[in-house]
Design a protein around this motif. Sequence first.
Motif, short mmCIF file in Angstrom:
data_model
loop_
_atom_site.label_atom_id
_atom_site.label_comp_id
_atom_site.label_asym_id
_atom_site.label_seq_id
_atom_site.Cartn_x
_atom_site.Cartn_y
_atom_site.Cartn_z
N ASP A 10 0.84 -1.21 0.00
CA ASP A 10 0.00 0.00 0.00
C ASP A 10 0.87 1.26 0.00
N MET A 11 1.75 1.33 -0.99
CA MET A 11 2.74 2.39 -1.06
C MET A 11 2.81 2.94 -2.48
N GLU A 12 3.01 4.26 -2.59
CA GLU A 12 3.18 4.89 -3.89
C GLU A 12 4.29 5.93 -3.81
N ILE A 13 5.12 5.96 -4.85
CA ILE A 13 6.13 7.00 -4.99
C ILE A 13 6.02 7.55 -6.40
N ALA A 14 6.07 8.88 -6.51
CA ALA A 14 5.81 9.48 -7.82
C ALA A 14 6.60 10.77 -8.00
N LEU A 15 6.97 11.04 -9.24
CA LEU A 15 7.51 12.32 -9.66
C LEU A 15 6.36 13.12 -10.25
N PHE A 16 6.20 14.38 -9.82
CA PHE A 16 5.09 15.19 -10.33
C PHE A 16 5.61 16.50 -10.91
N GLY A 17 4.82 17.03 -11.82
CA GLY A 17 5.11 18.34 -12.39
C GLY A 17 3.81 19.09 -12.62
N ARG A 18 3.79 20.37 -12.26
CA ARG A 18 2.63 21.22 -12.50
C ARG A 18 3.07 22.39 -13.39
N ASN A 19 2.21 22.74 -14.34
CA ASN A 19 2.54 23.76 -15.34
C ASN A 19 3.90 23.45 -15.95
N ILE A 20 4.04 22.24 -16.45
CA ILE A 20 5.36 21.74 -16.84
C ILE A 20 5.96 22.46 -18.04
N THR A 21 5.14 23.16 -18.82
CA THR A 21 5.68 23.95 -19.93
C THR A 21 5.95 25.39 -19.51
N ASP A 22 5.80 25.68 -18.21
CA ASP A 22 6.12 26.98 -17.64
C ASP A 22 5.40 28.11 -18.37
N GLU A 23 4.08 27.96 -18.52
CA GLU A 23 3.28 28.99 -19.18
C GLU A 23 3.16 30.23 -18.30
N ASP A 24 3.25 31.39 -18.90
CA ASP A 24 3.04 32.66 -18.22
C ASP A 24 1.63 33.15 -18.56
N ASN A 25 0.71 32.94 -17.66
CA ASN A 25 -0.70 33.25 -17.91
C ASN A 25 -1.16 34.41 -17.06
N LEU A 26 -1.72 35.42 -17.70
CA LEU A 26 -2.28 36.57 -16.99
C LEU A 26 -3.60 36.14 -16.35
N LYS A 27 -3.69 36.26 -15.02
CA LYS A 27 -4.88 35.82 -14.29
C LYS A 27 -5.69 36.98 -13.71
N GLY A 28 -5.11 38.17 -13.67
CA GLY A 28 -5.82 39.31 -13.14
C GLY A 28 -5.07 40.59 -13.46
N ALA A 29 -5.70 41.73 -13.24
CA ALA A 29 -5.09 43.01 -13.58
C ALA A 29 -5.62 44.09 -12.65
N ILE A 30 -4.86 45.19 -12.57
CA ILE A 30 -5.27 46.39 -11.84
C ILE A 30 -5.15 47.55 -12.80
N ASP A 31 -6.23 48.30 -12.95
CA ASP A 31 -6.28 49.29 -14.03
C ASP A 31 -6.26 50.73 -13.57
N PHE A 32 -6.34 51.01 -12.26
CA PHE A 32 -6.51 52.39 -11.82
C PHE A 32 -5.20 53.17 -11.82
#
Length: 770
Positions: free
Chosen positions: A726-748
């Motif tokens: 009952d054991m697991e070992i894993a290599l993980f990657g998130r956003n593995i292509t290293d995307e630069d995504n705009l998620k919010g902005a401030i306009d004032f």
Amino acid sequence: MKAITKSVLALSINAALFNAPAAFSEEAVDDSKLEKITVTALKRTQSIQDVPVSIATLSGEKFDNIFAAGDDILALATRVPGLYAESSNGRVAPRFYMRGIGNTDFDLAASQPVSIIMDEVVMENVVLKSFPLFDVDQVEVIRGPQGSLFGRNTTAGIIKFSSRKPTEDFDAYVKTGFGSYGLVNLEGAVGGGLTDDLSARISVLNQSKDDWIDNAAPGFEEKDALGGFEEQAYRLQFAYNPTDELDVLFNIHGRSLEGTASVFRANVLTAGSNELNENYDRDTVYYDAGTDDSGDNNPQSYDSDGWSVNVSYDFGAFTLTSITAQENADGQSKGDIDGGWGSPFAPAMGPGALRFDAVTEDKMKGLEQFTQEVRFASNGNDQITWQTGFFYFDSAFNVETIDGFLGASEVRHENTTWAVFGQSTYQVDEQLTIVGGLRYTYDEKSLEVIGERNVGASPFAPLDLRPEPVDFVEVDDGQWSWEGMANYKLDADTSVYARVSNGFRAQSIQGRDVNFSGNPSVADAETIMSYEAGFKADLIDNTLRLNGAVFHYVIDDIQLTAVGGNGNLVALTNADKGVGTGFEIDSEYRVNENLVLTAGFSYNNTELQDSDLLIQTCGSVINGSTDWTCTPLDPVTERQVPNGFGFDTFYDAAVDGNPFPNAPETILTLTGRYSMPIGNDGEMFVYSDYARQGKTNIFIYEAEEFKTDGQFELGLRLGYVHFDMDMEIALFGRNITDEDNLKGAIDFNNNTGIVNEGATWGVEFKKTFY
């Protein structure tokens, strides 16, 4: 909190190591078929295929992999068709959107049309919605208005989180993860029977990431100045079952967070373009403000705790359920909002041009939320089943806002709600089932200004230009919500359904402008009429699950939050109507015992309908200067306002016909898992997930700079599972292509952006005990 959590984690590990049997055996599972999924969307346990509502679920490996890099609840964004989330408040105060419906208000008192339910308790305040996710059994994303059973502020839908519950049988697990930026992710739980009638489960989480963003502002240079966090959380549950009729579940939980608030990046968007420019460097910011007494940049700290008691008693013909809960929270965030250094009044500034230096701190003081639900539900599988109940909600808290120029102000929010509701299901025959529900809700809110306050249209405005201050606002409303559903089984594995539902979002009060020389604003209640039709099918000998829905809704008096603009205001308003049309598809295909694929897609076409509604746009002209003008795409009218020295020129956009803000037109989700047996007791596997966000408009008005399209993130997991151990070992990657995504902005102030997290790689180990 930290010492307690670490001690509890050690206790759970030791208990697991010294109490676990050597092996675990379970009933044989047919790996060539899809597993049955049960949900509680109608407050009854049912197969997801039998509920006439559009629902998606997350659990197990699919859920765990999303959060492997220590992400907070925002990681759910775009992982389910029709679901989006964002925030400008770091790891607290998430803003959710479903089928395009949400609220861009960043204030700590903001109301949201997507309700968060954790272990059957509503988390109304935005801070409570951010409680860390660990030892989760299942997540249900329930789309569309849910006013009959869940009340006001559910016009978009509900996200329900269910924790793993105590059982009589011993079980435990320990999970450790290490990754980029000094990521440490420790999670564990242990549970089992204490006596014949009493069982318990304790679950803990300890996450941290090092500071990794450099501050390069002249005179403020510091390596690894911000970007990290440290968070601990726990949940202790006791289940008491002295008789076959009585079930009692007690839940106590808490969290402690210290870290970095959202990272604001000055002038990373060039006027006329929505592409990140040369001012953007993921590893660098330029802050000259926003530090606390210890010198931390953009600091954030929050603590919360709560408890609930869920009691059910089976009287034979019906079951009585009572859920009593209390939640508490305190905390603060501080940020260099302009994202840069210097100002026009200083010898130099950057990156790019800044109108003025902007730093803001918000403090949540003494949040207390109490809820009580009492519900009666019929038992058995009679032709007619029913449930009815009563709900009570009471909340109070203070919000202090400290502006770097104007100083501090404080307001107190209070909200009381009660409701009565009922729902009945009638099985006409073996194929047709009809469901009807009705709820009456009364909601009362108030806002009071505490102590001194700022007044005037501008801190420099003459006295005759200052509005009469309003220091107390109170609103109340009573509304009916209802729904009707029909489910028709074409055969044992396929059904079609139709649903009509009505709901409302209670009136809202926004007090943020009290700090910025203004008065509170109020939005009237919004009501929604939603129409939905769909199908649910288990096909190809139960190896393919295909669920779909089409919908159309009309929102009367849709609530909007006008955020920013040249006046840097946060004001509530109502548009005449908001209309949305679209569809969702959720599918899962078990190709064979080794390969499983899932795919989901949503399309949302939203439109504001109000020919008279004007919204202030970004970076307008100040005293004749046009250095900060962005590029509005809507028809614009000019308005001049005296400021004590002359006039400020504002540009207001006509937003009739615009899409809802932060409402992705499309969302595509894909996952795949392929396993390869290793001997008789193990397997190697590869798992990948992909999420793509379509056209999205960030603000109510449209501008060339503040819209996105085609953003995506890709995840990967490679691992080995040993079944006997009952054991697991894993290599993980998130956003593995290293995307630069705009998620919010401030306009004032300038074209400031908020960007996603970069690529994170790590390794994770999990050991389960039975």
